[in-house]
Scaffold this active site. Structure first.
Site, mmCIF file in Angstrom:
data_model
loop_
_atom_site.group_PDB
_atom_site.id
_atom_site.type_symbol
_atom_site.label_atom_id
_atom_site.label_comp_id
_atom_site.label_asym_id
_atom_site.label_seq_id
_atom_site.Cartn_x
_atom_site.Cartn_y
_atom_site.Cartn_z
ATOM 1 N N GLU A 13 8.312 17.506 -25.311
ATOM 2 C CA GLU A 13 7.834 17.998 -24.085
ATOM 3 C C GLU A 13 8.431 19.219 -23.327
ATOM 4 O OE1 GLU A 13 5.222 16.428 -22.795
ATOM 5 O OE2 GLU A 13 5.342 13.966 -22.897
ATOM 6 N N ASN A 15 -1.134 18.428 -21.028
ATOM 7 C CA ASN A 15 -1.634 17.272 -22.127
ATOM 8 C C ASN A 15 -1.588 18.098 -23.370
ATOM 9 O OD1 ASN A 15 -1.646 14.589 -21.224
ATOM 10 N ND2 ASN A 15 -3.140 15.193 -19.457
ATOM 11 N N HIS A 64 -1.656 10.488 -28.159
ATOM 12 C CA HIS A 64 -2.052 9.103 -27.514
ATOM 13 C C HIS A 64 -2.744 8.340 -28.699
ATOM 14 C CE1 HIS A 64 -1.621 10.442 -22.992
ATOM 15 N NE2 HIS A 64 -0.518 10.150 -23.624
ATOM 16 N N ARG A 122 0.827 -1.186 -0.179
ATOM 17 C CA ARG A 122 0.043 0.114 0.020
ATOM 18 C C ARG A 122 0.805 1.074 -0.024
ATOM 19 N NH1 ARG A 122 -3.007 -3.198 3.919
ATOM 20 N NH2 ARG A 122 -4.720 -4.154 2.895
ATOM 21 N N HIS A 144 -1.278 15.770 -26.389
ATOM 22 C CA HIS A 144 -1.344 14.322 -26.102
ATOM 23 C C HIS A 144 -2.660 13.526 -26.559
ATOM 24 C CE1 HIS A 144 1.992 15.693 -23.681
ATOM 25 N NE2 HIS A 144 2.132 14.624 -22.976
ATOM 26 N N HIS A 159 6.735 8.254 -27.620
ATOM 27 C CA HIS A 159 5.644 8.969 -27.003
ATOM 28 C C HIS A 159 5.919 10.645 -27.426
ATOM 29 C CE1 HIS A 159 2.798 10.646 -23.979
ATOM 30 N NE2 HIS A 159 4.054 11.511 -23.593
ATOM 31 N N GLU A 170 -5.127 16.777 -11.309
ATOM 32 C CA GLU A 170 -5.840 17.053 -12.637
ATOM 33 C C GLU A 170 -7.329 17.319 -12.363
ATOM 34 O OE1 GLU A 170 -3.808 15.633 -15.741
ATOM 35 O OE2 GLU A 170 -5.536 15.470 -17.033
ATOM 36 N N LYS A 226 6.162 23.028 -14.674
ATOM 37 C CA LYS A 226 5.400 21.836 -14.458
ATOM 38 C C LYS A 226 5.294 22.096 -13.007
ATOM 39 C CE LYS A 226 4.422 17.030 -14.773
ATOM 40 N NZ LYS A 226 4.680 15.813 -15.200
ATOM 41 N N ARG A 251 -4.088 21.323 -14.639
ATOM 42 C CA ARG A 251 -2.954 20.303 -14.899
ATOM 43 C C ARG A 251 -3.245 19.683 -16.032
ATOM 44 N NH1 ARG A 251 0.245 15.718 -11.280
ATOM 45 N NH2 ARG A 251 1.561 15.005 -13.054
ATOM 46 N N LYS A 261 2.433 11.239 -11.682
ATOM 47 C CA LYS A 261 1.555 10.543 -12.302
ATOM 48 C C LYS A 261 2.372 9.200 -12.684
ATOM 49 C CE LYS A 261 -1.454 13.299 -14.949
ATOM 50 N NZ LYS A 261 -1.795 14.037 -16.242
HETATM 51 P P1 NAD Z 1 11.483 5.418 -22.610
HETATM 52 O O1 NAD Z 1 11.517 5.409 -20.916
HETATM 53 O O2 NAD Z 1 10.923 4.188 -23.367
HETATM 54 O O3 NAD Z 1 13.041 5.784 -22.900
HETATM 55 C C1 NAD Z 1 13.352 5.922 -24.267
HETATM 56 C C2 NAD Z 1 14.508 4.974 -24.685
HETATM 57 O O4 NAD Z 1 15.866 5.449 -24.166
HETATM 58 C C3 NAD Z 1 14.649 3.529 -24.076
HETATM 59 O O5 NAD Z 1 14.938 2.604 -24.953
HETATM 60 C C4 NAD Z 1 15.510 3.642 -22.978
HETATM 61 O O6 NAD Z 1 15.989 2.372 -22.474
HETATM 62 C C5 NAD Z 1 16.580 4.264 -23.580
HETATM 63 N N1 NAD Z 1 17.369 5.188 -22.597
HETATM 64 C C6 NAD Z 1 16.845 5.632 -21.572
HETATM 65 N N2 NAD Z 1 17.865 6.419 -20.836
HETATM 66 C C7 NAD Z 1 18.896 6.232 -21.760
HETATM 67 C C8 NAD Z 1 20.402 6.817 -21.553
HETATM 68 N N3 NAD Z 1 20.653 7.761 -20.769
HETATM 69 N N4 NAD Z 1 21.300 6.599 -22.759
HETATM 70 C C9 NAD Z 1 20.706 5.692 -23.640
HETATM 71 N N5 NAD Z 1 19.481 5.206 -23.805
HETATM 72 C C10 NAD Z 1 18.618 5.573 -22.567
HETATM 73 O O7 NAD Z 1 10.640 6.566 -23.086
HETATM 74 P P2 NAD Z 1 10.634 8.316 -22.522
HETATM 75 O O8 NAD Z 1 10.555 8.950 -23.545
HETATM 76 O O9 NAD Z 1 11.758 8.519 -21.544
HETATM 77 O O10 NAD Z 1 9.315 8.124 -21.765
HETATM 78 C C11 NAD Z 1 8.015 7.809 -22.481
HETATM 79 C C12 NAD Z 1 7.216 7.382 -21.401
HETATM 80 O O11 NAD Z 1 6.729 8.306 -20.417
HETATM 81 C C13 NAD Z 1 5.808 7.033 -22.103
HETATM 82 O O12 NAD Z 1 5.142 5.630 -21.459
HETATM 83 C C14 NAD Z 1 4.804 8.391 -21.396
HETATM 84 O O13 NAD Z 1 3.274 7.787 -21.314
HETATM 85 C C15 NAD Z 1 5.341 8.462 -20.149
HETATM 86 N N6 NAD Z 1 5.150 9.790 -19.613
HETATM 87 C C16 NAD Z 1 4.796 9.962 -18.288
HETATM 88 C C17 NAD Z 1 4.529 11.297 -17.962
HETATM 89 C C18 NAD Z 1 3.978 11.432 -16.373
HETATM 90 O O14 NAD Z 1 3.722 12.392 -16.063
HETATM 91 N N7 NAD Z 1 4.275 10.092 -15.664
HETATM 92 C C19 NAD Z 1 4.832 12.262 -18.840
HETATM 93 C C20 NAD Z 1 5.123 12.203 -19.969
HETATM 94 C C21 NAD Z 1 5.543 10.989 -20.474
HETATM 95 N N1 GLY Z 2 2.508 14.865 -18.502
HETATM 96 C C1 GLY Z 2 1.384 15.346 -18.005
HETATM 97 C C2 GLY Z 2 1.240 15.632 -16.474
HETATM 98 O O1 GLY Z 2 2.049 15.201 -15.655
HETATM 99 O O2 GLY Z 2 0.292 16.106 -16.008
#
Ligand code: NAD
Ligand code: GLY
Length: 384
Positions: free
Chosen positions: A205, A265, A272, A141, A268, A285, A257, A247, A261, A163
């Protein structure tokens, strides 16, 4: 965002153990507040983690790409604070942001007999961060967790704000929780190994924060984009700090949100739809968001909120960042209809009505519905 309304705090860190260039942005959420530290050489420094809750065990969650690059540095630093430092390595990629992969984290926690004080460390991009956060929110939890983002996208967005989620085949990030980390560590050095395509995805972003909140930042990005594409540390540091400040300003007012917030998006809703319509992992993404911002800007123009020059300016910057500005065709029968069906699953939808983040004049965003006919026009215009 008017300067006088900025609630964020941003200070240069005075501690000599950090690099002199280390900056700190604070997320202000009462008892859930935490710092984001931004600088070089932070990830492998024991000092970075000194204020975390005391525990016997740390579990580092990473993936098959990032672990070989950075897990040794991180675990060595953590050994100064934890008797047991464990690692679980996940398969890499958006296609693995799912239940079976999440289960690997729970398997490790239980097989190692981790107690409820165990601190989880997410070492990787947004996929690792979102899954580790969700695991931390639900294991016993809730256990503390730390974000150590290694992509630009994760440093400017996903690691900040709490998130956490996994995908469902029918919709992106549909299963998750709001759960804040204790600390976010943005080490600029980690970005040096990031592939160019991933850097561009992160820039989507970064660019987002300009049109929704700070046109001065958009001006700065236009001037400094080449330095960012060349991974110049000073440019990266500024872009990350300003993104996190904006942010923090948004999340500090609307953690869950209920309103404001949603502006984060921007792009997005279309993005998405592209990601889930093509199958997770085909487009990154950030690529979906980049193209989605172009589509959302065209929609804003059709709603009379911005002019063609604004749409052109944003599209040019997104293209210069190495991002797609034309959307993929998701159906040869009724492409716009397919986009609309996918967008109805978006979390912002209400009673089946899609709600879009639009630019409501430069530097200001709003959330609104739009007639399907107008959205169809935009999709027809923007899809290759
Ligand atoms: P990712 O986590 O898939 O990383 C991208 C690629 O880069 C992967 O292959 C990873 O292994 C590689 N990588 C990471 N760091 C590296 C480094 N330093 N050197 C070499 N390779 C490296 O993708 P991302 O773009 O980081 O994140 C996308 C995800 O984040 C999506 O799932 C999206 O939905 C999510 N997201 C979440 C929020 C939130 O608020 N929680 C906001 C935006 C995006
Ligand atoms: N990436 C959108 C949020 O954090 O709300």
């Amino acid at each position: 965002m008017p300067a006088e309304k900025c609630l964020y705090t941003s200070v240069m860190h005075a501690n000599p153990s950090f690099s002199p260039a280390t900056a700190q942005v604070r997320i202000n959420l009462a008892e859930r507040s935490y710092p984001i530290v931004i600088g070089t050489g932070l990830l492998g420094l024991a000092h970075t983690y000194q204020h975390l809750p005391k525990a016997a065990t740390a579990l580092v969650v990473s993936n098959t790409t990032v672990a070989p690059l950075y897990v040794a540095q991180l675990t060595e630093a953590l050994r100064a604070h934890y008797a047991r430092v464990l690692v679980v390595t996940l398969p890499d990629g958006e296609a693995h942001k799912d239940w079976p992969t999440l289960q690997l984290i729970f398997d490790a926690l239980l097989e190692y007999g981790c107690d409820r004080k165990t601190v989880l460390f997410a070492l990787g991009g947004g996929v690792v961060g979102d899954m580790t956060g969700f695991a931390a929110a639900s294991y016993m939890r809730g256990v503390p967790f730390v974000q150590v983002p290694t992509t630009l996208l994760a440093q400017v967005d996903s690691s900040v704000g709490g998130k956490t989620a996994i995908n469902h085949p029918l919709g992106k990030n549909m299963i998750g929780a709001f759960y804040q980390p204790q600390l976010v560590v943005c080490d600029l050095d980690a970005l040096q190994t990031l592939p160019d395509r991933e850097l561009s995805a992160g820039l989507a972003e970064v660019i987002k924060y300009g049109p929704i909140a700070d046109m001065g930042f958009l001006d700065w990005l236009e001037v400094n984009l080449d330095a960012l594409l060349a991974k110049e540390p000073a440019a990266l540091a500024h872009a990350i700090q300003r993104s996190c400040e904006i942010k923090a300003w948004v999340v500090g007012q609307d953690e869950r949100e209920s309103g404001l917030r949603a502006i984060l998006n921007f792009g997005h809703t279309f993005g998405h739809a592209i990601e889930s319509g093509l199958g997770y992992g085909k487009w990154l993404h950030g690529e979906g968001v980049g193209c989605g911002m172009v589509m959302a800007a065209h929609l804003s123009q059709r709603l009379g909120k911005v002019d063609a020059a604004f749409v052109g300016r944003l599209s040019t910057l997104i293209k210069r960042a190495g991002l797609p500005v034309k959307g993929p065709v998701l159906s040869s029968a009724d492409n716009a209809g397919r986009y609309l069906d996918l967008m109805r699953v978006d979390k912002k939808s209400e009673a089946g009505e899609i709600r879009f983040v639009v630019i409501d004049g430069p530097g200001k965003a709003a959330v609104c519905a739009a007639p399907d006919a107008l959205v169809r026009e935009v999709i027809d215009l923007c899809c290759a």
